[in-house]
Scaffold this motif. Sequence first.
Motif, PDB file in Angstrom:
ATOM      1  N   LYS A   2      -5.289  -1.113 -12.982  1.00 12.28           N
ATOM      2  CA  LYS A   2      -4.119  -0.835 -12.162  1.00 12.28           C
ATOM      3  C   LYS A   2      -3.605   0.553 -12.500  1.00 12.28           C
ATOM      4  O   LYS A   2      -3.261   0.841 -13.644  1.00 12.28           O
ATOM      5  CB  LYS A   2      -3.040  -1.893 -12.409  1.00 12.28           C
ATOM      6  CG  LYS A   2      -1.882  -1.818 -11.429  1.00 12.28           C
ATOM      7  CD  LYS A   2      -0.910  -2.966 -11.676  1.00 12.28           C
ATOM      8  CE  LYS A   2       0.224  -2.929 -10.656  1.00 12.28           C
ATOM      9  NZ  LYS A   2       1.201  -4.018 -10.905  1.00 12.28           N
ATOM     10  N   PHE A   3      -3.557   1.421 -11.500  1.00 11.29           N
ATOM     11  CA  PHE A   3      -3.158   2.796 -11.733  1.00 11.29           C
ATOM     12  C   PHE A   3      -1.637   2.938 -11.806  1.00 11.29           C
ATOM     13  O   PHE A   3      -0.877   2.114 -11.299  1.00 11.29           O
ATOM     14  CB  PHE A   3      -3.692   3.708 -10.624  1.00 11.29           C
ATOM     15  CG  PHE A   3      -5.173   3.945 -10.706  1.00 11.29           C
ATOM     16  CD1 PHE A   3      -5.697   4.830 -11.637  1.00 11.29           C
ATOM     17  CD2 PHE A   3      -6.036   3.279  -9.848  1.00 11.29           C
ATOM     18  CE1 PHE A   3      -7.060   5.049 -11.714  1.00 11.29           C
ATOM     19  CE2 PHE A   3      -7.397   3.498  -9.915  1.00 11.29           C
ATOM     20  CZ  PHE A   3      -7.912   4.380 -10.851  1.00 11.29           C
ATOM     21  N   LYS A   4      -1.224   4.066 -12.429  1.00 12.19           N
ATOM     22  CA  LYS A   4       0.193   4.415 -12.503  1.00 12.19           C
ATOM     23  C   LYS A   4       0.483   5.582 -11.562  1.00 12.19           C
ATOM     24  O   LYS A   4      -0.407   6.348 -11.213  1.00 12.19           O
ATOM     25  CB  LYS A   4       0.558   4.841 -13.934  1.00 12.19           C
ATOM     26  CG  LYS A   4       0.278   3.806 -15.003  1.00 12.19           C
ATOM     27  CD  LYS A   4       0.526   4.406 -16.378  1.00 12.19           C
ATOM     28  CE  LYS A   4       0.144   3.437 -17.482  1.00 12.19           C
ATOM     29  NZ  LYS A   4       0.260   4.048 -18.827  1.00 12.19           N
ATOM     30  N   LEU A  27       1.084  -0.438  -7.533  1.00 12.49           N
ATOM     31  CA  LEU A  27       0.921   0.605  -8.544  1.00 12.49           C
ATOM     32  C   LEU A  27       2.110   0.555  -9.499  1.00 12.49           C
ATOM     33  O   LEU A  27       3.236   0.245  -9.097  1.00 12.49           O
ATOM     34  CB  LEU A  27       0.846   1.982  -7.880  1.00 12.49           C
ATOM     35  CG  LEU A  27      -0.325   2.200  -6.910  1.00 12.49           C
ATOM     36  CD1 LEU A  27      -0.053   3.395  -6.005  1.00 12.49           C
ATOM     37  CD2 LEU A  27      -1.625   2.407  -7.686  1.00 12.49           C
ATOM     38  N   ASP A  28       1.863   0.855 -10.760  1.00  8.16           N
ATOM     39  CA  ASP A  28       2.940   0.900 -11.747  1.00  8.16           C
ATOM     40  C   ASP A  28       3.664   2.240 -11.655  1.00  8.16           C
ATOM     41  O   ASP A  28       3.032   3.293 -11.527  1.00  8.16           O
ATOM     42  CB  ASP A  28       2.390   0.717 -13.162  1.00  8.16           C
ATOM     43  CG  ASP A  28       1.920  -0.709 -13.418  1.00  8.16           C
ATOM     44  OD1 ASP A  28       2.480  -1.635 -12.799  1.00  8.16           O
ATOM     45  OD2 ASP A  28       0.988  -0.889 -14.222  1.00  8.16           O
ATOM     46  N   TYR A  50      -3.374   7.763 -14.271  1.00  5.58           N
ATOM     47  CA  TYR A  50      -2.489   8.048 -13.148  1.00  5.58           C
ATOM     48  C   TYR A  50      -3.276   8.265 -11.864  1.00  5.58           C
ATOM     49  O   TYR A  50      -4.230   9.043 -11.840  1.00  5.58           O
ATOM     50  CB  TYR A  50      -1.650   9.297 -13.428  1.00  5.58           C
ATOM     51  CG  TYR A  50      -0.573   9.097 -14.470  1.00  5.58           C
ATOM     52  CD1 TYR A  50       0.685   8.615 -14.113  1.00  5.58           C
ATOM     53  CD2 TYR A  50      -0.817   9.370 -15.811  1.00  5.58           C
ATOM     54  CE1 TYR A  50       1.671   8.421 -15.067  1.00  5.58           C
ATOM     55  CE2 TYR A  50       0.160   9.185 -16.779  1.00  5.58           C
ATOM     56  CZ  TYR A  50       1.411   8.708 -16.400  1.00  5.58           C
ATOM     57  OH  TYR A  50       2.380   8.512 -17.343  1.00  5.58           O
ATOM     58  N   LEU A  51      -2.856   7.575 -10.805  1.00  5.56           N
ATOM     59  CA  LEU A  51      -3.432   7.849  -9.492  1.00  5.56           C
ATOM     60  C   LEU A  51      -2.937   9.192  -8.993  1.00  5.56           C
ATOM     61  O   LEU A  51      -3.701   9.985  -8.436  1.00  5.56           O
ATOM     62  CB  LEU A  51      -3.037   6.744  -8.503  1.00  5.56           C
ATOM     63  CG  LEU A  51      -3.569   6.901  -7.077  1.00  5.56           C
ATOM     64  CD1 LEU A  51      -5.085   6.710  -7.045  1.00  5.56           C
ATOM     65  CD2 LEU A  51      -2.894   5.914  -6.134  1.00  5.56           C
ATOM     66  N   CYS A  52      -1.643   9.457  -9.199  1.00  3.54           N
ATOM     67  CA  CYS A  52      -1.057  10.727  -8.773  1.00  3.54           C
ATOM     68  C   CYS A  52       0.349  10.831  -9.342  1.00  3.54           C
ATOM     69  O   CYS A  52       0.850   9.910 -10.001  1.00  3.54           O
ATOM     70  CB  CYS A  52      -1.012  10.824  -7.243  1.00  3.54           C
ATOM     71  SG  CYS A  52       0.107   9.630  -6.468  1.00  3.54           S
TER      72      CYS A  52
END
Length: 413
Positions: A2-4, A27-28, A50-52
């Motif tokens: 699970k990305f942040k 997303l977190d 991190y996704l972004c």
Amino acid sequence: MKFKVLLIEDNESSMRVLKRVIGKANLDVVYASSLTQAKVIFESTAPETYLCAVVDYTLPDAPEGQAIDYAIESFIPVIVITDRSDEYVREHILSKNVIDYIPKQNTQIFEYLSRLLARLEKNKTIGVLVVDDSTQSRNSMVSLLSRHNFITYSATTAQQGLIMLREHPEIKLMITNEYMPDMSGVALTVEARKLYGKDELSIIGISASRSSSLLAKFIKSGANDYLNKPYCHEEFFCRIVQNVEYIEQIDTIRKAANTDYLTGLPNRRHFFNKAESSIRRGLDCMTMALIDLDHFKSINDNFGHDYGDLVLKEVARLINRHFAKFHVSRFGGEEFCIFLPNVNHDDALEFVESFRLAVSKKVIKSADIRHSCTVSIGVTSQLTGKIETMLTLADEHLYAAKAKGRNQTVGDN
């Protein structure tokens, strides 16, 4: 994993809404109200988690976009939000290696951000091929695509591009320049269409030429779209996303047409297409198995149709697990079919017997219901050359299994 998303926003009202939007995207959220706070938080985490980052252009300790630079230097893709709408700010933002920027005055900001976050996650599995003999042009496009998390491939000639298309089925979009040393982009488009149809691969032609006829040539040769150089950052991404989403929409429609609505298994039509395609390629041996749930009517009568549906779903899950390498289908009602290419009769019997035993041991639970079921299976490996004939033989063996008392497998003598 699970990305942040790193959210840097000092306005409390915007922050609350943005946190909800990001949370709904599964997303977190890691929140900071200033650049200084973001630096402290980021020191304890790895950038790949991190996704972004979603960054406000104006912060108390970063009034001119300094937080954008920090996130980029930390190897986090950046989406910029801003309540400033002047052209200077827009150009300043787009001069940086950002994913996109969203003006806060846009009433669709939260919907757009939600779609953009979902897009960034999906892009991690989508390949884009850039074919261009100009190093500068090629690298520029690859850099832009990488910001959006696409898997990028590049080729300097049309022939290299065709090889990559054959070797990388995850490529869903090809961008090709018109003028290349070995073949024109239009000619490459024609060759690419021999490998993939418009529902499998999107193609965008690109050129600095202002010839009005070139766009028509690309489209008539099988391209989905055309883009003139030089292009602006935003137009490039709008075209990319539009063409990728077209392929995804077609794929969604195809899956809906080929999938059984209840179990998620391929339906009868899709099964026939796959099995017949395997036969046409030539097989040394093949096996067909028909599976039927025993006494399924009494399950519906005694426990209700909702529980009966649950039984079908659980059996379908077991089929997916045991026959993942083969062609499977729900044929209708309580009947399932398995086609095992290049599997001989003895090996096939071992596969189906293992499955039959797994079903008999499975306790299917729902509310206060605890029930086990069994299956009967008919198997044939006779090389008839026709799916219909093999199904008839397997059905005869299935009938024999039922006649012998059910919960057993009957194959060729």
